[in-house]
Design a protein around this motif. Structure first.
Motif, PDB file in Angstrom:
ATOM      1  N   PRO A 367      -7.398  21.231  16.134  1.00  8.08           N
ATOM      2  CA  PRO A 367      -8.383  21.171  15.041  1.00  8.08           C
ATOM      3  C   PRO A 367      -7.706  21.010  13.691  1.00  8.08           C
ATOM      4  CG  PRO A 367      -8.108  23.434  15.815  1.00  8.08           C
ATOM      5  CD  PRO A 367      -7.349  22.560  16.782  1.00  8.08           C
ATOM      6  N   ARG A 368      -8.415  20.381  12.774  1.00 10.18           N
ATOM      7  CA  ARG A 368      -7.887  20.175  11.422  1.00 10.18           C
ATOM      8  C   ARG A 368      -8.849  20.821  10.423  1.00 10.18           C
ATOM      9  NH1 ARG A 368      -3.457  17.507  11.363  1.00 10.18           N
ATOM     10  NH2 ARG A 368      -2.884  16.151  13.109  1.00 10.18           N
ATOM     11  N   PRO A 369      -8.535  22.043   9.994  1.00 10.06           N
ATOM     12  CA  PRO A 369      -9.459  22.778   9.114  1.00 10.06           C
ATOM     13  C   PRO A 369      -9.538  22.168   7.717  1.00 10.06           C
ATOM     14  CG  PRO A 369      -7.394  23.977   9.359  1.00 10.06           C
ATOM     15  CD  PRO A 369      -7.329  22.824  10.312  1.00 10.06           C
ATOM     16  N   ASP A 370     -10.691  22.395   7.085  1.00 11.66           N
ATOM     17  CA  ASP A 370     -10.890  21.988   5.693  1.00 11.66           C
ATOM     18  C   ASP A 370     -10.708  23.183   4.780  1.00 11.66           C
ATOM     19  OD1 ASP A 370     -11.842  19.091   5.609  1.00 11.66           O
ATOM     20  OD2 ASP A 370     -13.122  19.929   7.192  1.00 11.66           O
ATOM     21  N   HIS A 371     -10.334  22.878   3.548  1.00  6.76           N
ATOM     22  CA  HIS A 371     -10.147  23.912   2.535  1.00  6.76           C
ATOM     23  C   HIS A 371     -10.898  23.495   1.284  1.00  6.76           C
ATOM     24  CE1 HIS A 371      -6.963  25.262   5.233  1.00  6.76           C
ATOM     25  NE2 HIS A 371      -6.562  24.001   5.265  1.00  6.76           N
ATOM     26  N   SER A 372     -11.240  24.483   0.462  1.00  4.04           N
ATOM     27  CA  SER A 372     -12.080  24.203  -0.695  1.00  4.04           C
ATOM     28  C   SER A 372     -11.593  24.996  -1.900  1.00  4.04           C
ATOM     29  CB  SER A 372     -13.536  24.569  -0.377  1.00  4.04           C
ATOM     30  OG  SER A 372     -14.346  24.397  -1.505  1.00  4.04           O
TER      31      SER A 372
END
Length: 444
Positions: A367-372
């Motif tokens: 998986p490739r998590p997103d960051h904000s």
């Protein structure tokens, strides 16, 4: 029997005479051994000098090294190298060494020699020149005001591809003696090696320029990203023929959204450059098809690359900058890449450290998590490749700190000047190519 005429036995040499002859012979052998050791030292010095010159990859450094090594080889106090202009009649460049701070100050405002006097004699007659008293030479025109009054001179021409490139001048042996035939021989040998080194570095420069031009053709010209401003810079590696896989891109999307990408394909060759171009184009297509969160786009890109190509491992960061109330929202995903740097108004800087994830081409099922992160108006985001900061002899944290100091020091510059300043003063060793892309959010 006494009248037989037999001669008297020869007299044995006297012992002191034998000692004298032995001392004389030992002295002669000692002188020969000393001369042999001196010759070996000079030969080793010459070999070391040739190796040192050949290691330089910038022409100014090569020319400086030629002068200083020639001085060391013959024990000269002063040295210079005059580079001829295209006509071959005058000097267009003059590299000198050995002047003290006071002598430099005394010569302030004096133009460098153009090839008159004894220096001009060597230009017109490019045979080795040894002069024991410069002022007595028929071509001497004296010295300019403030110039040290030199007595002796050794000059040899340096040729590149059969044409005289310039002249190497040495003056004043430190032991006070005039230059001799041995000095002339060793400097002539050095001049031969110097000509090869100069030709090599000029070829090196042509290859490097060609590689840089090719690389730049593969990189995009940033489009109009209003309301944001953006600028990017690419710098090739210091070594020739090292095509890089570093790239950047910025794509305007509907709704005042901008997608930004920075990446680095492993390798320094045509394959890396070609892979970089194909990855960039695939990523553009995925973004234009509808995009989605950066992590989902990178996951799709990784699966596509695995299915249809054998591209090498690639690190990258994909980010979206979109409106969010009074400011902007940065959403990003990292595939093993160095973190972006955020500089907010007031020159506060921080790296957006997150779990970097695996590079592309390692395991497309991960998986490739997103960051904000909220980004205020008037902030600057800096995306870069590791060539900007890495050097084997320093911890990466120290180089990141150096980059932070640079970025905050130049934060008020227009973006084009800002990215150039980071590339010009980078904390890395310059042995890898580097890319920098900076994006600035509009002020409130």
């Amino acid at each position: 029997m006494s009248g037989t005429g037999e001669g008297r036995p020869e007299r044995e040499p006297h012992l002191p005479d034998l000692h004298l002859r032995l001392r004389s012979e030992l002295g002669r052998i000692d002188d020969q051994l000393h001369a042999l050791l001196t010759a070996m030292d000079r030969l080793q010095g010459l070999l070391d000098a040739v190796v040192a010159i050949s290691r330089e990859v910038e022409l100014p450094a090569v020319l400086d090294r030629i002068v200083t090594t020639a001085m060391d080889l013959v024990g000269a106090r002063y040295g210079a190298l005059g580079v001829l202009d295209e006509s071959g009649d005058h000097l267009e460049q003059f590299i000198s060494a050995g002047l003290s701070e006071q002598e430099h100050a005394d010569l302030a405002g004096t133009e460098f020699p153009r090839g008159l006097g004894v220096l001009g004699h060597l230009i017109r007659h490019p045979e080795p020149l040894r002069v024991e008293r410069i002022t007595a030479h028929p071509s001497s025109v004296g010295f300019p005001p403030g110039h040290p009054h030199l007595r002796t001179l050794l000059g040899v021409a340096i040729s590149v591809r059969g044409e005289v490139y310039g002249d190497l001048y040495l003056s004043e042996r430190r032991d006070g003696r005039p230059f001799d035939a041995h000095d002339e021989s060793v400097v002539l040998a050095l001049a031969g090696a110097a000509g090869i080194a100069i030709e090599n570095v000029r070829l090196f420069e042509r290859v490097r320029i060609g590689a840089e031009q090719f690389q730049r053709l593969l990189l995009p010209k940033l489009p109009d990203l209003r309301p944001f401003t953006a600028a990017a810079v690419y710098r090739p590696a210091a070594e020739p023929s090292r095509l890089g896989g570093d790239w950047y891109d910025a794509i305007p999307l509907p709704g005042n959204v901008v997608a930004v990408v920075i990446g680095d394909v492993v390798g320094h060759d045509l394959r890396a450059a070609a892979a970089m171009a194909s990855i960039r184009n695939m990523l553009r297509a995925l973004l234009f098809e509808g995009g989605g969160p950066p992590g989902a786009v990178l996951a799709q890109l990784d699966r596509t690359l695995q299915a249809i190509t054998d591209n090498p491992v690639t690190t990258t960061t994909l980010a979206r900058i979109e409106p969010d109330g009074p400011g902007w929202r940065l959403r990003w995903s990292s595939a093993g890449h160095v973190p972006p740097l955020l500089i907010t108004p007031g020159h506060r800087a921080e790296y957006l450290f997150v779990e970097p994830g695996l590079p592309l081409g390692v395991d497309s099922e991960q998986p490739r998590p997103d960051h904000s992160r909220f980004v205020p108006p008037g902030a600057t985001l800096v995306f870069f490749t590791d060539g900007l900061i890495e050097r084997p002899d320093r911890p990466i944290d120290a180089s990141l700190d150096d980059l932070t100091a640079l970025a905050t020091a130049y934060a008020d510059l227009p973006l084009k000047e800002f990215v150039r300043a980071l590339a010009d003063h980078h904390p890395s060793d310059g042995h890898d190519d580097m890319a920098v892309l900076a994006l600035r959010t509009p002020c409130a």
